[in-house]
Write a protein that holds these residues in place. Structure first.
Motif, PDB file in Angstrom:
ATOM      1  N   ILE A   1     -80.219  56.297 -44.886  1.00  0.00           N
ATOM      2  CA  ILE A   1     -79.851  55.007 -44.294  1.00  0.00           C
ATOM      3  C   ILE A   1     -79.808  53.921 -45.353  1.00  0.00           C
ATOM      4  O   ILE A   1     -78.785  53.258 -45.559  1.00  0.00           O
ATOM      5  CB  ILE A   1     -80.833  54.637 -43.162  1.00  0.00           C
ATOM      6  CG1 ILE A   1     -80.747  55.687 -42.051  1.00  0.00           C
ATOM      7  CG2 ILE A   1     -80.530  53.251 -42.625  1.00  0.00           C
ATOM      8  CD1 ILE A   1     -81.746  55.470 -40.951  1.00  0.00           C
ATOM      9  N   LEU A   2     -80.919  53.732 -46.033  1.00  0.00           N
ATOM     10  CA  LEU A   2     -80.995  52.662 -47.008  1.00  0.00           C
ATOM     11  C   LEU A   2     -80.801  53.149 -48.435  1.00  0.00           C
ATOM     12  O   LEU A   2     -80.578  52.339 -49.336  1.00  0.00           O
ATOM     13  CB  LEU A   2     -82.347  51.944 -46.891  1.00  0.00           C
ATOM     14  CG  LEU A   2     -82.637  51.291 -45.538  1.00  0.00           C
ATOM     15  CD1 LEU A   2     -84.005  50.655 -45.569  1.00  0.00           C
ATOM     16  CD2 LEU A   2     -81.575  50.258 -45.198  1.00  0.00           C
ATOM     17  N   GLY A   3     -80.948  54.425 -48.625  1.00  0.00           N
ATOM     18  CA  GLY A   3     -80.833  54.967 -49.972  1.00  0.00           C
ATOM     19  C   GLY A   3     -79.588  55.806 -50.158  1.00  0.00           C
ATOM     20  O   GLY A   3     -78.608  55.683 -49.426  1.00  0.00           O
ATOM     21  N   ASN A   4     -79.668  56.667 -51.169  1.00  0.00           N
ATOM     22  CA  ASN A   4     -78.586  57.606 -51.467  1.00  0.00           C
ATOM     23  C   ASN A   4     -77.249  56.900 -51.689  1.00  0.00           C
ATOM     24  O   ASN A   4     -76.197  57.403 -51.309  1.00  0.00           O
ATOM     25  CB  ASN A   4     -78.454  58.637 -50.342  1.00  0.00           C
ATOM     26  CG  ASN A   4     -77.658  59.847 -50.773  1.00  0.00           C
ATOM     27  OD1 ASN A   4     -77.659  60.201 -51.940  1.00  0.00           O
ATOM     28  ND2 ASN A   4     -76.976  60.482 -49.832  1.00  0.00           N
ATOM     29  N   ASP A   5     -77.284  55.710 -52.265  1.00  0.00           N
ATOM     30  CA  ASP A   5     -76.037  54.993 -52.525  1.00  0.00           C
ATOM     31  C   ASP A   5     -75.996  54.442 -53.947  1.00  0.00           C
ATOM     32  O   ASP A   5     -75.387  53.409 -54.203  1.00  0.00           O
ATOM     33  CB  ASP A   5     -75.858  53.864 -51.504  1.00  0.00           C
ATOM     34  CG  ASP A   5     -76.986  52.836 -51.570  1.00  0.00           C
ATOM     35  OD1 ASP A   5     -78.000  53.118 -52.228  1.00  0.00           O
ATOM     36  OD2 ASP A   5     -76.836  51.766 -50.956  1.00  0.00           O
ATOM     37  N   THR A   6     -76.682  55.151 -54.882  1.00  0.00           N
ATOM     38  CA  THR A   6     -76.691  54.687 -56.267  1.00  0.00           C
ATOM     39  C   THR A   6     -75.275  54.727 -56.828  1.00  0.00           C
ATOM     40  O   THR A   6     -74.572  55.744 -56.739  1.00  0.00           O
ATOM     41  CB  THR A   6     -77.624  55.560 -57.123  1.00  0.00           C
ATOM     42  OG1 THR A   6     -78.921  55.560 -56.533  1.00  0.00           O
ATOM     43  CG2 THR A   6     -77.716  55.020 -58.542  1.00  0.00           C
ATOM     44  N   LYS A   7     -74.867  53.612 -57.409  1.00  0.00           N
ATOM     45  CA  LYS A   7     -73.492  53.490 -57.897  1.00  0.00           C
ATOM     46  C   LYS A   7     -73.410  53.623 -59.398  1.00  0.00           C
ATOM     47  O   LYS A   7     -72.429  54.137 -59.939  1.00  0.00           O
ATOM     48  CB  LYS A   7     -72.920  52.151 -57.444  1.00  0.00           C
ATOM     49  CG  LYS A   7     -71.427  51.985 -57.678  1.00  0.00           C
ATOM     50  CD  LYS A   7     -70.929  50.671 -57.089  1.00  0.00           C
ATOM     51  CE  LYS A   7     -69.427  50.507 -57.252  1.00  0.00           C
ATOM     52  NZ  LYS A   7     -68.939  49.230 -56.669  1.00  0.00           N
ATOM     53  N   TYR A   8     -74.410  53.170 -60.096  1.00  0.00           N
ATOM     54  CA  TYR A   8     -74.369  53.222 -61.554  1.00  0.00           C
ATOM     55  C   TYR A   8     -75.789  53.245 -62.097  1.00  0.00           C
ATOM     56  O   TYR A   8     -76.770  52.963 -61.391  1.00  0.00           O
ATOM     57  CB  TYR A   8     -73.603  52.025 -62.130  1.00  0.00           C
ATOM     58  CG  TYR A   8     -74.189  50.677 -61.762  1.00  0.00           C
ATOM     59  CD1 TYR A   8     -75.202  50.083 -62.533  1.00  0.00           C
ATOM     60  CD2 TYR A   8     -73.736  49.990 -60.639  1.00  0.00           C
ATOM     61  CE1 TYR A   8     -75.741  48.870 -62.184  1.00  0.00           C
ATOM     62  CE2 TYR A   8     -74.271  48.768 -60.285  1.00  0.00           C
ATOM     63  CZ  TYR A   8     -75.273  48.205 -61.054  1.00  0.00           C
ATOM     64  OH  TYR A   8     -75.813  47.001 -60.706  1.00  0.00           O
ATOM     65  N   PHE A   9     -75.893  53.641 -63.367  1.00  0.00           N
ATOM     66  CA  PHE A   9     -77.165  53.691 -64.082  1.00  0.00           C
ATOM     67  C   PHE A   9     -77.030  52.863 -65.360  1.00  0.00           C
ATOM     68  O   PHE A   9     -76.101  53.075 -66.139  1.00  0.00           O
ATOM     69  CB  PHE A   9     -77.537  55.124 -64.483  1.00  0.00           C
ATOM     70  CG  PHE A   9     -77.746  56.062 -63.322  1.00  0.00           C
ATOM     71  CD1 PHE A   9     -79.012  56.339 -62.862  1.00  0.00           C
ATOM     72  CD2 PHE A   9     -76.667  56.688 -62.712  1.00  0.00           C
ATOM     73  CE1 PHE A   9     -79.198  57.215 -61.809  1.00  0.00           C
ATOM     74  CE2 PHE A   9     -76.843  57.569 -61.664  1.00  0.00           C
ATOM     75  CZ  PHE A   9     -78.116  57.832 -61.206  1.00  0.00           C
TER      76      PHE A   9
END
Length: 802
Positions: free
Chosen positions: A329-337
């Motif tokens: 829901i709130l996670g698993n949306d990392t776009k870049y490092f």
């Protein structure tokens, strides 16, 4: 009572609106109105602040319900924003689900209804109001309007009117939820699966109110604008409503797996009266979208590197934390490092620099090659993640991983536990110590000890050991070199310097003296070696005794110690001595072999003693102008004789040619020179020959074979004539000087070059068969010389004196 953000009571839980509800301690008494600022000059009595749901209950009592008979009630509401309003548990008005909202005013809604909901005694007016914009306001009133006729007690006369009611067809459509963001917990999984995922299915309710005066049936049609991300599962195509009946039209839709937060499905629901003669149609639009919770959770990421590397370039990896990855829901949306690093600049972690951005990497990448490593430096890395909502991870002063760069290979200092470069032992020990880097001992993980043989390839004989020494067994003689490969924790491998050459030689040299002749007459002899090979020095032993005084075993003395470069060795020798020599040869490894073999030599420079008593006579038979000449002599008295050599010449001043070599150990010897041509004087020289090949002083004699008359020649039958008749005619034989006595001699027939076997002296009748010469007797039968005895017989042929 205020909530903290979400509902305190679920929508289907209305127990708190009922008369018999008992409020708990969370409920508080307060006067209306409620708000956070004045409204049109009306100030609030109780402050209501915060984006939340507010619940209100107002209790009032009616003593006599008949006072309100035939009254009309009006519930008036001023609220910011929307809410649901109840009287005695019955819902009067609800705009909580409309979603549009409104500002408060007196009055937002005025709802009229009859007094049938009132109770005698306790009554409860309950409301729930929600505001999300920090502009709260709530106030309401319930007004009862009493008709004048009721107040006067007026009872009119009733008139009867008969009316015919014509059918009227009319309806109203209401969509209580016209725009729905479908969340996972509100959806239910359909039995239809697409691409491996269950679809999210939701059902809309559309209310149809029959406002006509007769029952009616309705035909429903639904259209959809986005058939990619949404689908229509089912809906009520025909529905019937009685007079004044409210019916519900069900519409089931599905959110396809391709739906995104930006997708909006618009479902156009059209309803048409089926019984009206006029075309009566109404429509309403309901919208569906994917519910997206407001993202307030920044990404959780971390970087990972090896703790120790032996390269200036190494891999940096980055990952999403499992707890963030699993939060759908709130996670698993990392776009870049964003990967940052700092370094201690080679201070062994004592002083660290500032954080430097190495790179910004998309979420599709999982690793990169860091190429800025320096030997002896430490590097710290951290990952700062950003998501598609613009939230950025906060690492503050934390770091994820640390790496030390070690490019310096460990170096072992190798020593051999032996002196020199040559050994005759096939076991060699070596030891080593490890140097330090920057004053810090290396963390060694193992040593490989290697050797190479005769300059060939390197071979490991001790592998991955932590010991700092090794023993090596050399199986074959040859040249060996050693080295040690040291491995450290970083994977560096350092090769030590190559040790000095070690020659392993376990075989003794096989050098020998070159064979000496048995005899020599030299003043110096030359000694040399054969099969020298790897001999470098040797000890020469000798023994010397006078010839004839040899003893056994030989007693040895050291003659000298020599290098191979000293060869050959010249040794002065004395006459009549017997010399013995032997050597013990040594190589560089001090290998040597002691044996009893030797070389010996006898020094002999003395010629033999001359022969004695040379007598020369001719034979008594002449054949074809030739005659045999007989030489008689006594042996030389030397002990090392090997024979005699006889020369003949017709020139008194020349030795002439060798006519024979005689080997005989007899005391008295004779030689027959057969078929010597007549007509010349012949000079004979007889010498003794010793083991050295030396000749003694010559004993010389001659014979004159000049003939005055022709002798009788041998006839064809092989018989010759007796020459005695010619003796008086002058066949004179002259003997060499020093030969005593005289006479005529003849020789019997004999094979050429053989010792005469029958010799007799030609004497007067009645004379002896022996002639005395120098105190010895010469046998006239065989020519042998022998000592004078009483027996008067020849020991050689056995003839007796007549």
């Amino acid at each position: 009572m205020n909530s903290t953000g979400s509902r305190l009571y679920e929508a289907d839980n209305t127990t708190w609106t009922e008369i018999d509800f008992e409020p708990d301690s969370n409920w508080t008494l307060a006067p209306a109105p409620f708000g956070d600022d004045d409204l049109g000059g009306v100030d609030y009595n109780t402050e209501w602040a915060g984006n939340n749901y507010a619940y209100f209950r107002h209790i009032f009592y009616i003593e006599d319900l008949s006072d309100y008979e035939n009254d009309t009630l009006s519930l008036n509401m001023a609220a910011n924003n929307y809410g649901t309003y109840y009287l005695n548990g019955e819902e009067i008005f609800d705009d909580l689900g409309w979603g549009g909202g409104h500002y408060a005013q007196y009055w937002n809604e005025e709802i009229k209804f009859n007094s049938s909901l009132l109770k005698e005694g306790k009554n409860v007016l309950a409301s729930v109001v929600r505001e999300t914009g920090n502009t709260q306001w709530f106030d309401e009133e319930l007004v009862s309007v009493t008709p004048k006729s009721s107040a006067w007690g007026f009872q009119p006369d009733y008139l009867f009117l008969k009316l015919e009611v014509l059918p009227v067809y009319a309806f109203e459509l209401v969509a209580p939820i016209s725009d729905k963001a479908v969340s996972e917990d509100e959806a239910w999984d359909s039995e239809e699966w697409c691409c491996g995922y269950a679809n999210w299915t939701y059902e809309f309710d559309i209310w149809a109110y029959n406002r006509g005066n007769i029952g009616d049936s309705y035909e429903i049609n639904v259209t959809l604008n986005d058939t990619v991300n949404f689908s229509i599962v089912d809906f009520d195509s025909i529905i019937h409503a009685e007079f004044d009946e409210e019916v519900t039209i069900g519409l089931t839709i599905v959110l396809n797996p391709s739906v995104t937060e930006f997708s909006v499905g618009e479902f156009n629901v059209s309803v048409t009266s089926m019984n009206s003669t006029d075309e009566i149609s109404l429509w309403t639009v309901v919208k569906a979208r994917l519910y997206v919770i407001q993202d307030t959770l920044p990404p959780g990421t971390y970087a990972q590197t090896p703790s120790l590397v032996n390269s200036s370039s190494f891999v940096v990896e980055w990952y999403v934390e499992d707890w963030y990855k699993d939060n759908e829901i709130l996670g698993n949306d990392t776009k870049y490092f964003i990967i940052e690093y700092m370094t201690d600049n080679g201070t062994d972690g004592q002083t660290w620099g500032e954080w430097t951005v190495w790179g910004n990497f998309s979420s599709e990448l999982e690793s990169g090659i860091f190429t800025y490593g320096f030997d002896g430096y430490r590097y710290r890395f951290r990952s700062i993640g950003g998501d598609d909502a613009g939230l950025i991870e906060n690492k503050e002063d934390r770091y994820d991983t640390e790496t030390r760069v070690d490019l310096t290979a460990p170096y072992a200092v190798l020593e051999l536990r032996m002196d020199g470069n040559v050994t005759n032992i096939n076991y060699i020990e070596l030891e080593w110590a490890v140097s330090t880097q920057n004053g810090t001992p290396e963390i060694i993980t193992g040593y490989d000890a290697q050797y190479r043989f005769n300059g060939g390839d390197w071979t490991t004989f001790e592998e991955d050991t932590l010991a700092k020494w090794a023993g090596f067994n050399a199986m074959v003689d040859g040249v060996y070199e050693f080295r040690v490969i040291t491995s450290d924790e970083a994977g560096n491998k350092g090769i030590s310097e190559i040790s000095r050459n070690i020659t392993v030689d376990t075989k003794a040299p096989d050098a020998k003296l070159i064979e000496l002749p048995e005899l020599t007459d030299l003043e110096q002899i030359t000694l040399n070696l054969t099969q020298i090979e790897d001999t470098v020095n040797f000890t020469l032993y000798y023994s010397v005794v006078r010839e004839g005084q040899e003893i056994s075993p030989v007693e040895w003395d050291i003659y000298g110690n020599y290098l191979i470069t000293d060869l050959p060795i010249l040794v002065s020798v004395d006459n009549q001595f017997h010399y013995y020599f032997k050597v013990i040869a040594y190589d560089l490894a001090d290998n040597h072999f002691v044996n009893d073999s030797y070389e010996d030599i006898i020094v002999d420079r003395d010629p033999p003693m001359k022969i004695r008593n040379l007598e020369i006579t001719d034979g008594n038979l002449i054949e074809n102008g030739t005659v045999d000449v007989i030489l008689s002599f006594k042996s030389s008295q030397s002990q090392d004789l090997v024979g005699y050599r006889i020369y003949r010449s017709t020139n008194q001043n020349e030795t002439g040619e060798i006519i024979d070599n005689m080997e005989s150990e007899a005391l008295y010897l004779s030689y027959r020179d057969v078929k010597v041509s007549l007509g010349a004087t012949y000079y004979y020289s007889v010498v003794a020959v010793d083991r050295m090949g030396f000749e003694s002083e010559a004993e010389v004699g001659f014979i004159d074979l000049v003939v005055e008359e022709e002798p009788v020649v041998k006839d064809e039958e092989g018989e010759g004539q007796d020459i005695t008749g010619y003796m008086g005619a002058g066949l004179l034989v002259l003997l060499a000087a020093g030969v005593l006595g005289g006479g005529y001699y003849f020789f019997g027939m004999s094979s050429p070059r053989n010792i005469v076997t029958a010799v007799s002296e030609v004497v007067e009748e009645g004379t002896s068969n022996f002639t005395e010469v120098d105190g010895e007797l010469l046998c006239g039968a065989c020519g042998a010389m022998f000592e004078l005895t009483d027996e008067r017989s020849c020991p050689s042929c056995g003839v007796f004196d007549d």
